[in-house]
Design an enzyme around this catalytic site. Structure first.
Site, mmCIF file in Angstrom:
data_model
loop_
_atom_site.group_PDB
_atom_site.id
_atom_site.type_symbol
_atom_site.label_atom_id
_atom_site.label_comp_id
_atom_site.label_asym_id
_atom_site.label_seq_id
_atom_site.Cartn_x
_atom_site.Cartn_y
_atom_site.Cartn_z
ATOM 1 N N GLU A 253 -3.389 -8.437 -15.812
ATOM 2 C CA GLU A 253 -2.078 -8.806 -16.124
ATOM 3 C C GLU A 253 -1.252 -7.988 -15.139
ATOM 4 O O GLU A 253 -1.600 -6.994 -14.648
ATOM 5 C CB GLU A 253 -1.759 -7.938 -17.624
ATOM 6 C CG GLU A 253 -2.496 -8.550 -18.773
ATOM 7 C CD GLU A 253 -2.153 -7.905 -20.127
ATOM 8 O OE1 GLU A 253 -1.418 -8.782 -21.060
ATOM 9 O OE2 GLU A 253 -2.236 -6.876 -20.289
ATOM 10 N N ASP B 241 0.860 -6.343 -22.380
ATOM 11 C CA ASP B 241 1.014 -6.538 -23.728
ATOM 12 C C ASP B 241 -0.671 -6.826 -24.269
ATOM 13 O O ASP B 241 -0.886 -6.168 -25.444
ATOM 14 C CB ASP B 241 1.637 -7.713 -24.580
ATOM 15 C CG ASP B 241 1.364 -9.089 -23.701
ATOM 16 O OD1 ASP B 241 1.477 -9.207 -22.237
ATOM 17 O OD2 ASP B 241 0.752 -10.021 -24.298
#
Length: 337
Positions: free
Chosen positions: A220, A226
Site C-alpha cells: 500500500e 487502511d
C-alpha cells in the site's frame, strides 16, 4: 504475520466457507479466454541482482483497458442475465475499474454509467467516456460514491458491479496470478498492490491454493495504509481519504468481502512512499522499457526499497496497470532541475 484459519461460525458450527475458491478462479479463467489478454511475464537480470532474488513480473499494464481490472469486470458482467444486460450496468471507480466496466459493457452489447471522482486523472476519464460510458462525478473527499451508484441502480434498474466487493470480480482478478503460476511455475512469494483488496484476495486464493507455503505480500502507499492497519487491528478500520499519487489505491477502508479473504491468507502488508513509487516508475521505464501508473508500480517499489524484507528464491510481482497520460508520467518521473 501468518495466515489464520477461516473465522468460525456460531458455537458448534464449522468455519465459514471462503467467498472465492481456486475453482472459482479457474472458472473465471475459462470465461475470460478469448476476451482478456494473457499478459506477458518479464524478467530483468538487473532487477534480480538488485533484490537478490529471481523476479517474475506479471505485466497487467498490457491488459485490455490498461489494467488487471478488465478481468474482474468482464467475469462479473458476462454472468448478468439478458434482462440485466438490456437495462445496463453501473459502477464506481477512480479510473481503472471504470474503464474496465465500460469496455466490458461495450463488448457485451450493453451500456454503462460510471460514478467517478471529480479529480480522477483526465486520461482515465477520457478513456472511460471513449468506451461509451456515461460519467457521473462526485467529490471523493466529501461524497459517498457507493451511495451515488446505489441510487442510480435503484432509479434506473441498473446492475451494480463494484470494483472489489463481489465474488465474481475477485475471482476474475485472481486469474492474473493463475496465469503467472502457469507460465512461471511455483513461486516462493507473490507481491501485489492493495487498494480495495480484490486483486490480492484473488491472487492469494490462487497462490495459497496451489502452493500453501508461498508467501503473499501486499503493498500500500504510506498515506493509504487502511488494510495494514486493519490486519493489525484484526478488524476493518477507516482512515481519512488518502492523498497519494497512487490514485488507484486511495481507499479509506478495505472491502468487507475482500478483508475476510485477506485477513486469512495474507502474510503481511508493507508500505511505500510516493517518492519511492516515482523511483519504481522511472526504473520500469528506463530498465524494463515499460510504462506503469503509480498504483501499478507499488509492488516493484516494495522490492526496490527492500520493504518486503529478505526475499526467497523466486518472487512474482503483479504490475497492476499502466494508465497514465504522457504529461502526468513526465511530471511524476522527471528529475527536478
Amino acid at each position: 504475520m501468518t495466515p489464520t484459519t477461516p473465522p468460525a461460525g456460531p458455537a458448534g458450527t464449522p468455519p465459514a466457507a471462503p467467498p472465492v475458491t481456486l475453482d472459482d478462479v479457474r472458472d473465471a479463467a475459462a470465461r475470460l479466454k478469448g476476451s482478456a489478454h494473457r499478459t506477458p511475464v518479464l524478467r530483468s537480470r538487473t532487477l534480480d541482482a538488485l533484490v537478490g532474488a529471481e523476479v517474475l513480473l506479471k505485466c497487467e499494464n498490457f491488459q485490455r483497458g490498461g489494467a488487471f481490472k478488465f478481468r474482474g469486470a468482464y467475469n462479473a458482467a458476462s454472468r448478468l442475465t439478458a434482462g440485466q444486460l438490456a437495462r445496463g450496468i453501473v459502477a464506481y471507480s477512480s479510473g481503472n475499474h471504470a474503464q474496465a466496466v465500460a469496455l466490458a459493457a461495450r463488448e457485451l452489447g450493453t451500456t454503462a454509467v460510471i460514478v467517478m471522482p471529480e479529480d480522477a486523472p483526465p486520461s482515465k476519464r477520457a478513456a472511460t467516456a471513449g468506451y461509451g460510458a456515461e460519467i457521473v462525478t462526485y467529490d471523493r473527499y466529501r461524497g459517498d460514491r457507493v451511495a451515488v451508484a446505489e441510487a442510480l441502480a435503484a432509479e434506473r434498474g441498473l446492475a451494480l458491479i463494484p470494483p472489489y466487493e463481489h465474488p465474481h470480480v475477485i475471482a476474475g482478478q485472481g486469474t492474473a496470478a493463475l496465469e503467472l503460476l502457469e507460465e512461471a511455475g511455483e513461486l516462493d512469494a507473490l507481491v501485489a498492490p492493495v487498494g480495495g483488496g480484490g486483486l490480492i484476495a484473488g491472487s492469494a486464493t490462487v497462490v495459497k491454493g496451489l502452493h500453501p507455503a508461498a508467501r503473499v505480500i501486499g503493498v500500500e502507499p504510506e498515506a493509504g495504509d487502511d488494510t495494514k492497519r486493519s490486519l493489525e487491528a484484526g478488524h476493518r478500520v477507516s482512515i481519512p481519504v488518502p492523498r497519494t499519487i497512487a490514485d488507484g489505491q486511495a481507499l479509506h477502508t478495505p472491502g468487507e468481502l475482500t478483508f475476510s479473504v485477506n485477513r486469512r491468507l495474507l502474510d503481511g502488508v508493507v508500505l511505500v512512499g510516493d517518492d519511492e513509487i516515482r523511483d519504481a516508475m522511472r526504473f520500469a521505464f528506463e530498465r524494463l522499457k515499460i510504462v506503469l501508473e503509480p498504483s501499478g508500480a507499488t509492488g516493484l517499489a516494495a522490492l526496490l526499497t527492500g520493504r518486503t524484507g529478505p526475499l526467497p528464491g523466486r518472487v512474482g510481482v503483479i504490475l497492476s496497470g499502466g494508465n497514465v497520460d504522457a504529461e502526468r508520467f513526465a511530471r511524476l518521473c522527471g528529475t527536478p532541475a
